[in-house]
Scaffold this motif. Structure first.
Motif, short mmCIF file in Angstrom:
data_model
loop_
_atom_site.label_atom_id
_atom_site.label_comp_id
_atom_site.label_asym_id
_atom_site.label_seq_id
_atom_site.Cartn_x
_atom_site.Cartn_y
_atom_site.Cartn_z
N PHE A 7 -88.28 -6.03 -24.77
CA PHE A 7 -87.06 -6.63 -24.48
C PHE A 7 -87.41 -8.21 -24.53
CE2 PHE A 7 -83.07 -6.91 -21.54
CZ PHE A 7 -82.39 -7.80 -22.19
N PHE A 50 -86.31 -5.84 -29.08
CA PHE A 50 -84.83 -5.92 -28.67
C PHE A 50 -84.40 -7.37 -28.55
CE2 PHE A 50 -81.74 -5.63 -25.05
CZ PHE A 50 -80.71 -5.89 -25.99
N SER A 52 -81.45 -9.64 -26.93
CA SER A 52 -79.98 -9.56 -26.05
C SER A 52 -79.24 -10.90 -26.68
CB SER A 52 -79.80 -9.70 -24.39
OG SER A 52 -80.76 -10.89 -24.18
N ASP A 53 -78.09 -10.96 -26.33
CA ASP A 53 -77.44 -12.35 -27.23
C ASP A 53 -76.09 -12.55 -26.34
OD1 ASP A 53 -77.50 -14.60 -28.75
OD2 ASP A 53 -76.19 -13.72 -29.80
N ARG A 58 -74.58 -18.67 -21.96
CA ARG A 58 -73.71 -17.60 -21.13
C ARG A 58 -73.92 -17.90 -19.49
NH1 ARG A 58 -75.16 -11.86 -22.19
NH2 ARG A 58 -77.28 -12.38 -22.69
N THR A 97 -78.44 -7.88 -30.60
CA THR A 97 -77.27 -7.87 -30.04
C THR A 97 -76.05 -8.47 -30.84
OG1 THR A 97 -78.29 -7.53 -27.81
CG2 THR A 97 -75.87 -8.28 -27.89
N VAL A 128 -72.10 -5.05 -28.09
CA VAL A 128 -71.56 -5.35 -26.67
C VAL A 128 -70.36 -5.82 -27.05
CG1 VAL A 128 -73.97 -5.98 -25.83
CG2 VAL A 128 -72.72 -7.83 -26.93
N VAL A 131 -69.40 -10.55 -21.64
CA VAL A 131 -68.77 -10.29 -20.44
C VAL A 131 -68.38 -12.11 -19.85
CG1 VAL A 131 -69.75 -8.35 -19.71
CG2 VAL A 131 -71.31 -10.25 -19.60
N HIS A 147 -61.08 -6.10 -19.54
CA HIS A 147 -62.13 -4.97 -19.74
C HIS A 147 -61.59 -3.90 -20.87
CE1 HIS A 147 -65.11 -2.26 -18.37
NE2 HIS A 147 -65.86 -3.13 -18.08
N SER A 222 -70.20 0.76 -16.92
CA SER A 222 -68.62 1.02 -16.25
C SER A 222 -68.40 2.46 -16.87
CB SER A 222 -67.66 -0.02 -16.53
OG SER A 222 -67.42 0.10 -17.96
N THR A 238 -80.06 0.48 -19.70
CA THR A 238 -79.51 0.62 -18.80
C THR A 238 -80.16 -0.21 -17.19
OG1 THR A 238 -78.51 1.99 -16.90
CG2 THR A 238 -80.04 2.92 -18.11
N ALA A 239 -79.48 -0.75 -16.40
CA ALA A 239 -80.31 -1.28 -15.27
C ALA A 239 -80.21 -0.19 -14.18
CB ALA A 239 -79.65 -2.83 -14.67
N GLY A 330 -65.64 -9.34 -15.43
CA GLY A 330 -66.93 -9.00 -15.99
C GLY A 330 -67.35 -7.76 -16.24
N SER A 331 -68.63 -7.68 -15.69
CA SER A 331 -69.37 -6.43 -15.67
C SER A 331 -69.06 -5.54 -14.28
CB SER A 331 -70.78 -6.24 -15.99
OG SER A 331 -71.27 -5.05 -15.85
N ARG A 334 -72.38 -3.86 -13.08
CA ARG A 334 -73.59 -4.81 -12.48
C ARG A 334 -73.01 -5.02 -11.05
NH1 ARG A 334 -77.74 -7.11 -14.94
NH2 ARG A 334 -77.39 -5.54 -16.17
N HIS A 362 -82.62 -5.01 -12.63
CA HIS A 362 -83.68 -4.16 -13.16
C HIS A 362 -84.70 -3.60 -12.36
CE1 HIS A 362 -81.61 -4.36 -17.44
NE2 HIS A 362 -81.61 -5.43 -17.06
C1 LIG Z 1 -79.95 -3.84 -20.45
C2 LIG Z 1 -78.65 -4.54 -20.67
C3 LIG Z 1 -78.56 -5.60 -21.87
C4 LIG Z 1 -77.28 -5.94 -22.18
N1 LIG Z 1 -77.40 -6.90 -22.96
C5 LIG Z 1 -76.33 -7.86 -23.34
C6 LIG Z 1 -76.08 -8.75 -24.02
O1 LIG Z 1 -77.23 -9.11 -24.73
N2 LIG Z 1 -75.15 -9.43 -24.60
C7 LIG Z 1 -73.83 -9.19 -23.88
O2 LIG Z 1 -72.82 -9.81 -24.17
N3 LIG Z 1 -73.63 -8.11 -22.87
C8 LIG Z 1 -74.90 -7.31 -22.85
N4 LIG Z 1 -74.97 -6.42 -21.98
C9 LIG Z 1 -73.47 -6.00 -21.09
C10 LIG Z 1 -73.18 -4.65 -22.09
O3 LIG Z 1 -73.43 -4.17 -23.09
C11 LIG Z 1 -71.61 -4.48 -21.52
O4 LIG Z 1 -70.91 -4.92 -22.61
C12 LIG Z 1 -71.30 -5.13 -20.32
O5 LIG Z 1 -72.19 -4.53 -19.35
C13 LIG Z 1 -69.71 -4.57 -20.03
O6 LIG Z 1 -69.71 -3.40 -19.79
P1 LIG Z 1 -69.53 -2.61 -18.59
O7 LIG Z 1 -68.85 -3.15 -17.61
O8 LIG Z 1 -69.22 -1.26 -19.11
O9 LIG Z 1 -70.88 -2.61 -18.15
C14 LIG Z 1 -76.25 -5.73 -21.53
C15 LIG Z 1 -76.13 -4.66 -20.28
C16 LIG Z 1 -77.50 -4.05 -20.24
C17 LIG Z 1 -77.40 -2.99 -19.06
#
Ligand SMILES: Cc1cc2nc3c(=O)[nH]c(=O)nc-3n(C[C@H](O)[C@H](O)[C@H](O)COP(=O)(O)O)c2cc1C
Length: 442
Positions: A7, A50, A52-53, A58, A97, A128, A131, A147, A222, A238-239, A330-331, A334, A362
């Motif tokens: 990552f 990998f 992320s983005d 953000r 991403t 993704v 968020v 969401h 979620s 996943t975390a 948001g998430s 998390r 994580h």
């Molecule tokens: C390991 C990991 C990496 C993620 N990377 C990104 C990312 O790069 N960009 C992003 O917008 N969201 C990222 N997310 C968020 C999710 O892919 C997802 O869109 C977000 O968690 C909202 O969904 P949820 O409420 O179902 O968790 C990441 C989540 C995890 C666990």
């Protein structure tokens, strides 16, 4: 065999990495620096790198003064970067991403199919929904979609992208110069999608790509997120921190995958893991402590706010327990993870931001190669993980420690490959090449 992803975050995943004396603070815009990291991962036979983005900065900052204290504010756009890396590497998977909330499916289908060609079958897409409202504000909105609406759009987005990737059958292009035909018309499938959000005719102007379709990655945790992952994902990031919870997450996800008519073996679950490796335990602890001491309190609190779903933390007393939290768009997953951790361990807000800042929820392992390999082996053998997304706190040092010390230990235990035995990302992961789905003709 265990799967390993790198990552990438520049100059490392620890929030204070950029302040470390050895760091290249602007490494995210230095191709040579990035290339050296990816070459190191490839020499160590990682399955993939990998990226992320977010489509914007953000970081959840309240003013420019706060933002100026964060690292990782500027970096390359991932597909552009992976396209350059594709020409300089030969085996390692390349995953980026891209958001379903701020793209059109045609753009995404086209770019990832192109990356799959450029890399000869090594492309992956982390799907993704995004968020943050900060991203929405770069795309004509004040707030992000809620969401449920984000996931509804994501599902239709995915249907369109898959349909576009199936525009052409594998053997459509015959290039018959004598007969004057470039492709068999019967092997072209025009999508003609008309749905609630998207209206896309097709076909895609890229042929079916070397892997059939790029590998699909998802990281929503979620309920909606897991269901979406179960319907489409081939890798799930996943975390996770607690072994039992990680086992039940992986089992639950694989069971859901089966309800979508796929085998649970067709999904690779990869928790993130931040290693601090030393030749002795105290050397590893010193590496960790050195970075922890560099966390700016302004940044630590800002990070906590973001991880809790962009909530307002300004009224929180630093040395008191975490109060009850408001709901978030948001998430959700998390927020729950971090809230549960604070309650379980009786942490104050200050102690919590120090924990959260370090590895963003994580798994974090601090110890010798043997200590770290022991935990990885337990997680792997108990079904908590099919592999790990390795998140070095500082690069290249943390990555070098992992590849020089932990990878040989995993190999000695016959848990990780000695050499690549395939050239595509699907091949490394043991995933099937998807057969062509006939989609409706025009
Ligand atoms: C390991 C990991 C990496 C993620 N990377 C990104 C990312 O790069 N960009 C992003 O917008 N969201 C990222 N997310 C968020 C999710 O892919 C997802 O869109 C977000 O968690 C909202 O969904 P949820 O409420 O179902 O968790 C990441 C989540 C995890 C666990």
């Amino acid at each position: 065999m265990m799967k390993l992803g790198l990552f990438l975050a520049f100059p490392g995943h620890h929030v204070a990495a950029w302040r470390h004396p050895d760091a290249s603070p602007l490494g995210g815009l230095d191709f040579r620096y990035v290339l050296e990291l990816v070459e190191l991962a490839e020499r160590s036979t990682f399955d993939l790198v990998f990226l992320s983005d977010g489509v914007g900065v953000r970081t959840n900052y309240k003013d420019e003064d706060e933002l100026s204290r964060w690292g990782r504010v500027v970096h390359f756009e991932p597909i552009t970067l992976l396209s350059a890396l594709a020409t300089r590497t030969s085996h390692i998977g390349l995953a980026a991403t891209a958001s379903t909330s701020y793209n059109e499916p045609f753009h995404v289908a086209r770019k990832f199919a192109s990356l799959d060609f450029l890399s000869n079958g090594r492309a992956g897409w982390n799907v993704v929904t995004s968020v943050t409202d900060l991203e929405a504000q770069n795309f004509n909105r004040e707030k992000q979609l809620d969401h449920t609406a984000r996931y509804r759009r994501a599902r239709e987005f995915m249907t369109v992208v898959n349909g576009l990737w199936d525009s052409w059958e594998d053997d459509a292009f015959i290039a018959d110069k004598q007969g004057g035909r470039l492709f068999h018309p019967s092997k072209l499938h025009i999508l003609h999608h008309k749905g609630d959000t998207f209206s896309v005719r097709g076909p895609l102007n890229v042929a079916r790509s070397p892997q059939g379709r790029p590998v699909i990655i998802q990281a929503g945790s979620s309920d909606d997120g897991q269901d979406f992952a179960a319907s489409i994902a081939e890798i799930v990031f996943t975390a996770q921190q607690i072994p039992d919870q990680a086992v039940s997450f992986a089992r639950g996800l694989k069971a859901r995958v089966e309800t979508h008519g796929r085998s649970g073996d067709q999904v690779v679950v990869m928790p993130g893991m931040m290693p601090f490796v030393g030749r002795t335990k105290s050397e590893a602890e010193d590496k960790f402590d050195q970075l922890q001491r560099l966390i700016d309190p302004v940044v630590g609190l800002g990070m906590l706010a973001g991880q809790l779903g962009d909530i307002d933390v300004s009224g929180f007393a630093l040395d008191a327990p975490l109060p009850e939290l408001p709901s978030t768009e948001g998430s959700l997953s998390r927020q729950r993870l971090i809230y549960d951790q604070a309650r379980r361990e009786g942490l104050t807000v200050r102690q919590l931001y120090q924990k959260v800042s370090a590895s963003r929820g994580h798994l974090r392992l601090v110890g010798t190669a043997t200590d770290i390999a022991n935990v990885m082996q337990q997680w792997f053998e108990s079904g908590a993980a099919d592999g790990f997304n390795i998140m070095p706190a500082l690069m290249p040092g943390g990555l070098r420690d992992f590849t020089e010390l932990v990878v040989p230990e995993l190999r000695r235990r016959k848990l990780f490959r000695d050499a690549y035995d395939s050239v595509t990302l699907r091949g490394h992961l043991g995933l099937p090449r998807p057969s062509h789905f006939a989609v409706s003709h025009g």
